[in-house]
Scaffold this active site. Structure first.
Site, PDB file in Angstrom:
ATOM      1  NE  ARG A 117      -3.793   2.322   2.173  1.00 43.79           N
ATOM      2  CZ  ARG A 117      -4.770   2.519   1.303  1.00 43.79           C
ATOM      3  NH1 ARG A 117      -5.035   1.581   0.419  1.00 43.79           N
ATOM      4  NH2 ARG A 117      -5.477   3.626   1.297  1.00 43.79           N
ATOM      5  CG  ASP A 124      -1.573   1.713  12.758  1.00 46.75           C
ATOM      6  OD1 ASP A 124      -2.587   1.276  12.183  1.00 46.75           O
ATOM      7  OD2 ASP A 124      -0.630   2.249  12.156  1.00 46.75           O
ATOM      8  CG  ASP A 171      -2.504  -4.505   7.496  1.00 44.46           C
ATOM      9  OD1 ASP A 171      -1.907  -5.564   7.267  1.00 44.46           O
ATOM     10  OD2 ASP A 171      -2.082  -3.630   8.256  1.00 44.46           O
TER      11      ASP A 171
END
Length: 437
Positions: free
Chosen positions: A97, A321, A121
């Site tokens: 990404r 995160d 992810d």
């Protein structure tokens, strides 16, 4: 596919050094494309995602030299732009990404940039509109090949500075637009810009290369375009997500751990958010000391007595995160907490694996989970599981290290994407963990 086998239930002890920040490194590495001069970057983490990006830069023609562990020089003075339209790049770019952030520098310097729809992810929708709308605002033409899932932006006459209000405070989107704007004609103002420490680091690096960026650290950036940028030296900050992971690990395993050289001033509200779970941590110089929580830890409540909610928000709010780490750490706390993951609708789905281990969690909806802590009265049970993404993977690893018995975690390549030599570093402080390839 590699696997970890973990014998849990053992307290750990010792010092651990956080790696360089993954999310900063991905931005900083893309910025080397903005200049033909040599750029030296140190404290680069040796992890899968970063190494993939370094390989993409090498394939693009960047001259890369390793000086020592974590330190490299990069020189983008003879790029092979045909690589961007090759089948090889479609494969390379789609697997990472962070590769989206090469588009801004290439567009600014060469008037064109291409990228396949990037991977990463599987944590829910992660749209790229902010990136491309920013480029369009600067005067680029946008195209998308839906069949080949390939994006392109072109500005053969160059970019022109403008005012723009971002529809979301995207970190990678802001980074991409900033890197495009530094070589645009005139002044660019970006309102609702991300202001994370890693974005600040990118701006400081660009300024050291000759860019003119003001408002760094705020949500309004002003950029006066320049004609060229030069080389520089830059050091990547320690990874705040890894630091938070070690705090949660220490509490869950009742371990005495010192996290070294954490750059306290760049951690924002992270230490205090862990304190809301009742975790004791002390500042010792630039280190974090966590004592062994032999008597457990108690979740705070609000002033009116209602139980705690921990939610993510753009910086200086709590980083999304670390919500997975907060959730798993809360499973052994005393009290209850609501974990509210606002940004990604699939990130809490790993809780079913913790429930299988005996955790008391109610998944209210895709964004919210209520955790009722065990207060160490009931230990988690070992099990076999699969890591779905980086942050869920480290959370499951923490759970396994605290659980009774031997757990197995498959698909640990996901963990390797974000954590450098994690099994070696955990064994150094007493963890019983084995990697099976």
């Amino acid at each position: 596919m590699a696997t970890f086998q973990i014998e849990g239930g053992h307290p750990l002890k010792g010092d651990i050094q956080p790696q360089g920040a993954k999310n900063e490194a991905l931005q900083i590495l893309c910025a080397v494309l903005l200049t033909p001069e040599k750029v030296t970057i140190s404290n680069i983490p040796d992890i899968r995602d970063v190494n993939k990006l370094i390989q993409i830069l090498s394939n693009l023609g960047v001259k890369i030299q390793k000086i020592k562990k974590g330190e490299f020089t990069f020189q983008s003075d003879d790029l092979q732009l045909d690589y961007l339209e090759s089948e090889q790049f479609k494969t390379d770019g789609a697997g990472l990404r962070g590769s989206i952030m090469i588009v801004g520098p290439l567009l600014a310097r060469f008037g064109k940039g291409y990228i396949p729809r990037p991977g990463g992810d599987k944590i829910g929708r992660r749209r790229l509109d902010t990136h491309f709308q920013g480029f369009i605002n600067l005067g680029a033409n946008f195209r998308y090949n839906r069949e080949e899932r390939f994006y392109g932006v072109e500005a053969p006459k160059g970019l022109t500075g403008t005012y723009m209000l971002l529809d979301e405070a995207s970190v990678t989107g802001t980074a991409n637009i900033v890197m495009a704007a530094v070589l645009a004609k005139g002044k660019t103002t970006i309102y609702n810009a991300a202001c994370e420490p890693y974005l600040q680091q990118l701006c400081k690096m660009l300024n050291s290369m000759g860019a003119k960026i003001t408002g760094v650290g705020s949500n309004m950036l002003h950029i006066e375009g320049v004609k060229t940028l030069g080389g520089c030296k830059h050091r990547v900050l320690p990874d705040m997500i890894e630091i938070g992971s070690w705090i949660g690990l220490a509490a869950m395993t009742k371990s005495e751990i010192t996290i070294k050289d954490v750059s306290w001033d760049d951690l924002g509200i992270i230490p205090n958010t862990f304190r809301k779970l009742g975790i004791t941590l002390e500042r010792r110089g630039d280190d974090i000391y966590i004592p062994a929580h032999k008597d457990g830890y108690t979740i705070e409540s609000y002033i009116d007595g209602s139980f705690m909610t921990i939610a993510d928000a753009p910086w200086p709010g709590f980083t999304p995160d670390l919500l997975s780490i907060m959730l798993v750490t809360a499973t052994q706390a005393k009290g209850e907490v609501m974990i509210h993951q606002k940004m990604f609708e699939s990130r809490l789905f790993f809780t079913d694996k913790l429930i299988d281990m005996g955790a008391k969690i109610i998944l209210c909806d895709p964004h919210r989970a209520t955790v009722i802590g065990h207060n160490f009265k009931s230990q988690l049970k070992a099990t076999t599981m699969t890591s779905p993404d980086i942050r869920a993977g480290i959370s499951l690893l923490i759970a396994a290290l605290s659980a009774k018995g031997t757990s197995t975690i498959h698909n640990i390549e996901q963990i390797d994407r974000g954590y450098e030599n994690i099994d070696d570093r955990l064994r150094a402080i007493g963890a019983k963990i084995v990697r099976i390839d």
